[in-house]
Design a protein around this motif. Structure first.
Motif, PDB file in Angstrom:
ATOM      1  N   LEU A  62      -1.774  13.237  29.213  1.00  0.00           N
ATOM      2  CA  LEU A  62      -0.657  13.918  29.853  1.00  0.00           C
ATOM      3  C   LEU A  62      -1.162  15.125  30.618  1.00  0.00           C
ATOM      4  O   LEU A  62      -2.197  15.708  30.274  1.00  0.00           O
ATOM      5  CB  LEU A  62       0.378  14.358  28.804  1.00  0.00           C
ATOM      6  CG  LEU A  62       1.047  13.242  28.002  1.00  0.00           C
ATOM      7  CD1 LEU A  62       2.050  13.846  27.027  1.00  0.00           C
ATOM      8  CD2 LEU A  62       1.740  12.250  28.908  1.00  0.00           C
ATOM      9  N   ILE A  63      -0.423  15.501  31.654  1.00  0.00           N
ATOM     10  CA  ILE A  63      -0.815  16.655  32.444  1.00  0.00           C
ATOM     11  C   ILE A  63      -0.662  17.908  31.586  1.00  0.00           C
ATOM     12  O   ILE A  63       0.450  18.232  31.155  1.00  0.00           O
ATOM     13  CB  ILE A  63       0.035  16.765  33.711  1.00  0.00           C
ATOM     14  CG1 ILE A  63      -0.138  15.500  34.559  1.00  0.00           C
ATOM     15  CG2 ILE A  63      -0.341  17.999  34.515  1.00  0.00           C
ATOM     16  CD1 ILE A  63       0.744  15.472  35.786  1.00  0.00           C
ATOM     17  N   PRO A  64      -1.738  18.616  31.288  1.00  0.00           N
ATOM     18  CA  PRO A  64      -1.611  19.799  30.422  1.00  0.00           C
ATOM     19  C   PRO A  64      -0.924  20.937  31.153  1.00  0.00           C
ATOM     20  O   PRO A  64      -0.947  21.035  32.375  1.00  0.00           O
ATOM     21  CB  PRO A  64      -3.069  20.140  30.090  1.00  0.00           C
ATOM     22  CG  PRO A  64      -3.860  19.593  31.237  1.00  0.00           C
ATOM     23  CD  PRO A  64      -3.122  18.371  31.713  1.00  0.00           C
ATOM     24  N   SER A  65      -0.283  21.789  30.383  1.00  0.00           N
ATOM     25  CA  SER A  65       0.379  22.954  30.955  1.00  0.00           C
ATOM     26  C   SER A  65      -0.657  23.992  31.357  1.00  0.00           C
ATOM     27  O   SER A  65      -1.779  24.015  30.827  1.00  0.00           O
ATOM     28  CB  SER A  65       1.357  23.550  29.939  1.00  0.00           C
ATOM     29  OG  SER A  65       0.668  23.954  28.769  1.00  0.00           O
ATOM     30  N   ASP A 114     -11.162  15.127  27.062  1.00  0.00           N
ATOM     31  CA  ASP A 114     -10.212  16.180  27.404  1.00  0.00           C
ATOM     32  C   ASP A 114      -9.349  15.694  28.556  1.00  0.00           C
ATOM     33  O   ASP A 114      -9.850  15.358  29.636  1.00  0.00           O
ATOM     34  CB  ASP A 114     -10.962  17.456  27.792  1.00  0.00           C
ATOM     35  CG  ASP A 114     -10.035  18.648  27.948  1.00  0.00           C
ATOM     36  OD1 ASP A 114      -8.806  18.453  27.904  1.00  0.00           O
ATOM     37  OD2 ASP A 114     -10.537  19.773  28.105  1.00  0.00           O
ATOM     38  N   ALA A 115      -8.015  15.664  28.333  1.00  0.00           N
ATOM     39  CA  ALA A 115      -7.105  15.214  29.385  1.00  0.00           C
ATOM     40  C   ALA A 115      -7.152  16.126  30.601  1.00  0.00           C
ATOM     41  O   ALA A 115      -6.992  15.667  31.739  1.00  0.00           O
ATOM     42  CB  ALA A 115      -5.676  15.138  28.835  1.00  0.00           C
ATOM     43  N   ALA A 116      -7.395  17.413  30.381  1.00  0.00           N
ATOM     44  CA  ALA A 116      -7.459  18.360  31.494  1.00  0.00           C
ATOM     45  C   ALA A 116      -8.664  18.119  32.386  1.00  0.00           C
ATOM     46  O   ALA A 116      -8.705  18.602  33.519  1.00  0.00           O
ATOM     47  CB  ALA A 116      -7.483  19.787  30.964  1.00  0.00           C
ATOM     48  N   ILE A 117      -9.658  17.368  31.905  1.00  0.00           N
ATOM     49  CA  ILE A 117     -10.840  17.044  32.705  1.00  0.00           C
ATOM     50  C   ILE A 117     -10.771  15.619  33.228  1.00  0.00           C
ATOM     51  O   ILE A 117     -11.167  15.343  34.367  1.00  0.00           O
ATOM     52  CB  ILE A 117     -12.120  17.247  31.865  1.00  0.00           C
ATOM     53  CG1 ILE A 117     -12.188  18.683  31.347  1.00  0.00           C
ATOM     54  CG2 ILE A 117     -13.361  16.916  32.681  1.00  0.00           C
ATOM     55  CD1 ILE A 117     -13.376  18.951  30.436  1.00  0.00           C
ATOM     56  N   VAL A 118     -10.259  14.697  32.408  1.00  0.00           N
ATOM     57  CA  VAL A 118     -10.242  13.284  32.788  1.00  0.00           C
ATOM     58  C   VAL A 118      -9.305  13.045  33.970  1.00  0.00           C
ATOM     59  O   VAL A 118      -9.649  12.310  34.915  1.00  0.00           O
ATOM     60  CB  VAL A 118      -9.826  12.421  31.576  1.00  0.00           C
ATOM     61  CG1 VAL A 118      -9.627  10.961  31.996  1.00  0.00           C
ATOM     62  CG2 VAL A 118     -10.880  12.506  30.484  1.00  0.00           C
ATOM     63  N   LEU A 119      -8.114  13.648  33.957  1.00  0.00           N
ATOM     64  CA  LEU A 119      -7.153  13.403  35.033  1.00  0.00           C
ATOM     65  C   LEU A 119      -7.667  13.868  36.397  1.00  0.00           C
ATOM     66  O   LEU A 119      -7.603  13.102  37.376  1.00  0.00           O
ATOM     67  CB  LEU A 119      -5.816  14.062  34.686  1.00  0.00           C
ATOM     68  CG  LEU A 119      -4.977  13.364  33.611  1.00  0.00           C
ATOM     69  CD1 LEU A 119      -3.749  14.196  33.262  1.00  0.00           C
ATOM     70  CD2 LEU A 119      -4.557  11.977  34.066  1.00  0.00           C
ATOM     71  N   LEU A 148     -17.031  14.809  30.634  1.00  0.00           N
ATOM     72  CA  LEU A 148     -15.592  14.666  30.417  1.00  0.00           C
ATOM     73  C   LEU A 148     -15.179  15.026  29.000  1.00  0.00           C
ATOM     74  O   LEU A 148     -13.995  14.948  28.660  1.00  0.00           O
ATOM     75  CB  LEU A 148     -15.153  13.227  30.723  1.00  0.00           C
ATOM     76  CG  LEU A 148     -15.477  12.692  32.116  1.00  0.00           C
ATOM     77  CD1 LEU A 148     -15.028  11.232  32.237  1.00  0.00           C
ATOM     78  CD2 LEU A 148     -14.814  13.535  33.192  1.00  0.00           C
ATOM     79  N   LEU A 149     -16.145  15.404  28.181  1.00  0.00           N
ATOM     80  CA  LEU A 149     -15.879  15.684  26.776  1.00  0.00           C
ATOM     81  C   LEU A 149     -15.808  17.188  26.537  1.00  0.00           C
ATOM     82  O   LEU A 149     -16.351  17.998  27.298  1.00  0.00           O
ATOM     83  CB  LEU A 149     -16.968  15.077  25.888  1.00  0.00           C
ATOM     84  CG  LEU A 149     -17.249  13.578  26.048  1.00  0.00           C
ATOM     85  CD1 LEU A 149     -18.425  13.185  25.171  1.00  0.00           C
ATOM     86  CD2 LEU A 149     -16.021  12.763  25.690  1.00  0.00           C
ATOM     87  N   THR A 150     -15.138  17.528  25.464  1.00  0.00           N
ATOM     88  CA  THR A 150     -15.158  18.912  25.001  1.00  0.00           C
ATOM     89  C   THR A 150     -16.423  19.153  24.194  1.00  0.00           C
ATOM     90  O   THR A 150     -17.229  18.251  23.966  1.00  0.00           O
ATOM     91  CB  THR A 150     -13.917  19.195  24.136  1.00  0.00           C
ATOM     92  OG1 THR A 150     -13.946  18.334  22.976  1.00  0.00           O
ATOM     93  CG2 THR A 150     -12.633  18.927  24.920  1.00  0.00           C
ATOM     94  N   SER A 151     -16.606  20.365  23.753  1.00  0.00           N
ATOM     95  CA  SER A 151     -17.795  20.699  22.960  1.00  0.00           C
ATOM     96  C   SER A 151     -17.810  19.973  21.624  1.00  0.00           C
ATOM     97  O   SER A 151     -18.872  19.811  21.017  1.00  0.00           O
ATOM     98  CB  SER A 151     -17.869  22.208  22.738  1.00  0.00           C
ATOM     99  OG  SER A 151     -16.687  22.669  22.074  1.00  0.00           O
ATOM    100  N   THR A 152     -16.628  19.529  21.167  1.00  0.00           N
ATOM    101  CA  THR A 152     -16.548  18.801  19.893  1.00  0.00           C
ATOM    102  C   THR A 152     -16.661  17.293  20.062  1.00  0.00           C
ATOM    103  O   THR A 152     -16.567  16.562  19.077  1.00  0.00           O
ATOM    104  CB  THR A 152     -15.221  19.132  19.190  1.00  0.00           C
ATOM    105  OG1 THR A 152     -14.130  18.851  20.077  1.00  0.00           O
ATOM    106  CG2 THR A 152     -15.180  20.594  18.791  1.00  0.00           C
TER     107      THR A 152
END
Length: 528
Positions: free
Chosen positions: A355-358, A288-293, A280-284
């Motif tokens: 929030l839901i990413p665009s 990431d909301a785009a993965i968690v939701l 669920l994490l980014t490389s850093t």
């Protein structure tokens, strides 16, 4: 010589080839300047004559030839300087008149264009929200609320809120038994339905927060506005980083037989949970909301598939919002539940929510800082302090009803939301005494909300109610209460088109309120 200089001034008073302006004020200014120049030249000539007479008296004992030559030289130098000074003044005056004439011609030729641009882009609502009718002219607001707004409000009882929370908790219990690596706690109801002021069309949504807890092997680092890693455009947001508590490397040092007192030996299930968590994490290392939701929405669907047979309604999941559930009863009664995963900031009531990413942004590590619980606590305190029946929620419901009529009729894009109206109401509840929020002040307070909103649009500034604001609520972390004020209208400063949209929305809302006392009944166009 004096007469010659005066004649020169009169002859060149008006520059050749330049049309004299027709305004009477300009002519008077020119006459005054010519009179002033005439007086100055007279004074200069008098001074020159006086000096010449003094020089003649002092030189009486000198020889006639020497005295005559010296007087002639002094006189010629004085005349030369006077002539040069006059020419400089006249040249400056010619240039000024030429610039003035060219500027007037430009304004005459381009006046229509300039006025059009000002009217369309730069005019402020300051002169427009004054068109709001006075409170005594808006006495029809009470009838409008009872006959048009109140009848459309859902019959929200405490049992309905308890049912929603119980349904969500039953789904969370199943998720907990799945051992997904993240512990989900009991949900918390927030938003308009739980605060008893929403439920008109698009507001008929129950919002619940689901706090998430992480394994003991990890700790989270939540960044706020004080951290330099948060850009200015993301004020009011924060990031969540996952950090491993211990970096024990016994196995890499040839000490495989040593017993680690910090790390216990992980089971296969625990290793799988950690792998899932790290996915669920980014490389850093940020969530990431785009993965968690989407992940959380998938867990809710799996949980519902195991208990759906126990309930007499159907649930559908929104493809655009994976954590939003639509409940439909056999009687066609329906409502939505927005289940929002959240991470608690330390031991406060502040939660970070994704929030839901665009579609244009594949990843989003910035989570919104949610203060709904503090805002609900303040509304409860205010309701208790107002003697008798209050009108603050009626004002909010009426304006949201009119604004949702606008949103239903227009599809050009919007900016103003119910949260902006709620924020204005919260500020006014702090500024004004509780006695002024009784039921008989309904029209006056609604006008105050509209005036406050119009002034905020003028300034392009609407302060956040909690961040950087001293509010009468306890236990707010100092990192938020003592921070710099947060402007909710910041997008309007940099985007002129967005500001025009917001201004037009406000003016339309203003006209709807004024029309309540007139013959035009805008609410008849509203469809349930």
């Amino acid at each position: 010589m004096t007469s010659l200089m005066l004649c020169l001034l009169l002859l060149v008073g008006t520059p050749p080839g330049v049309k004299e302006p027709d305004t009477e004020d300009f002519r008077q200014q020119q006459e005054m300047k010519e009179t002033f120049l005439h007086i100055m030249m007279v004074q200069l000539n008098q001074e020159f004559d006086y000096r010449s007479s003094v020089d003649i008296t002092e030189d009486a004992g000198k020889t006639d030839g020497y005295k005559a030559t010296e007087r002639q030289d002094k006189w010629e130098v004085s005349i030369l300087w006077s002539f040069l000074l006059g020419m400089v003044l006249l040249t400056v005056e010619f240039c000024r008149q030429d610039v003035y004439q060219n500027g007037m011609d430009f304004l005459r030729n381009n006046s229509n264009t300039l006025v059009c641009e000002w009217d369309e882009e730069d005019i402020e609502p300051r002169s427009l929200y004054s068109q709001l009718l006075s409170p005594h002219q808006l006495k029809a607001l009470e009838d409008f609320y009872q006959t048009q707004v109140q009848i459309r409000l859902p019959r929200v009882h405490s049992k309905d809120c308890e049912f929603v929370e119980g349904l969500v908790d039953s789904l969370l219990d199943i998720i907990y038994d799945m051992h997904c690596g993240i512990v989900v706690e009991d949900c918390i109801g927030v938003g308009c339905m739980f605060e008893k002021w929403g439920g008109i069309r698009s507001s008929f949504v129950y919002d619940v927060l689901v706090p998430l807890q992480f394994p003991d092997e990890y700790t989270i680092h939540m960044e706020t506005d004080d951290d330099f890693s948060i850009p200015p455009c993301k004020r009011g947001y924060g990031t969540i980083a996952l950090v491993q508590k211990c970096s024990c490397t016994c196995s890499t040092r040839g000490m495989e037989g040593m017993l680690c007192l910090i790390h216990r030996k992980l089971t296969r299930q625990q290793q799988n949970n950690i792998s899932l968590l790290e996915s669920l994490l980014t490389s850093t290392g940020y969530f990431d909301a785009a993965i968690v939701l989407p992940w959380f929405g998938t867990m809710l669907q799996k949980a519902w598939s195991k208990v759906f047979y126990k309930y007499g309604f159907k649930i559908s999941f929104s493809p655009s919002s994976p954590c939003k559930l639509m409940l439909v009863y056999p009687s066609n009664r329906s409502f939505s539940i927005n289940i929002i995963p959240a991470v608690q900031y330390k031991y406060s009531q502040v939660y970070y929510v994704p929030l839901i990413p665009s579609p244009e942004v594949p990843t989003d590590i910035y989570w919104l800082q949610n203060f709904s619980i503090y805002e609900a606590q303040f509304l409860k305190l205010v309701t208790k302090s107002i003697p008798g029946i209050s009108c603050h929620l009626k004002c909010l419901q009426t304006l949201i009803f009119l604004m949702e009529c606008r949103s239903f009729q227009k599809a050009d894009g919007t900016f103003l939301t119910s949260y902006h109206l709620k924020t204005v109401l919260l500020h006014l509840l702090v500024f004004q005494p509780p006695e002024l929020w009784q039921a008989n002040y309904f029209a006056e307070r609604l006008c105050d909300i509209l005036s406050f909103l119009g002034h905020s649009l003028d300034e392009r500034w609407l302060s956040h109610f909690v961040i950087g604001n001293k509010v009468p609520i306890d236990n707010i972390p100092e990192v938020f209460s003592q921070a710099e004020p947060l402007n909710l209208f910041r997008p309007l400063v940099a985007n002129k088109n967005l500001y025009l949209i917001a201004k037009n929305e406000y003016l339309e809302l203003l006209s709807h309120v004024n029309s309540i006392s007139g013959e035009e009944k805008i609410w008849k166009d509203y469809e349930r």
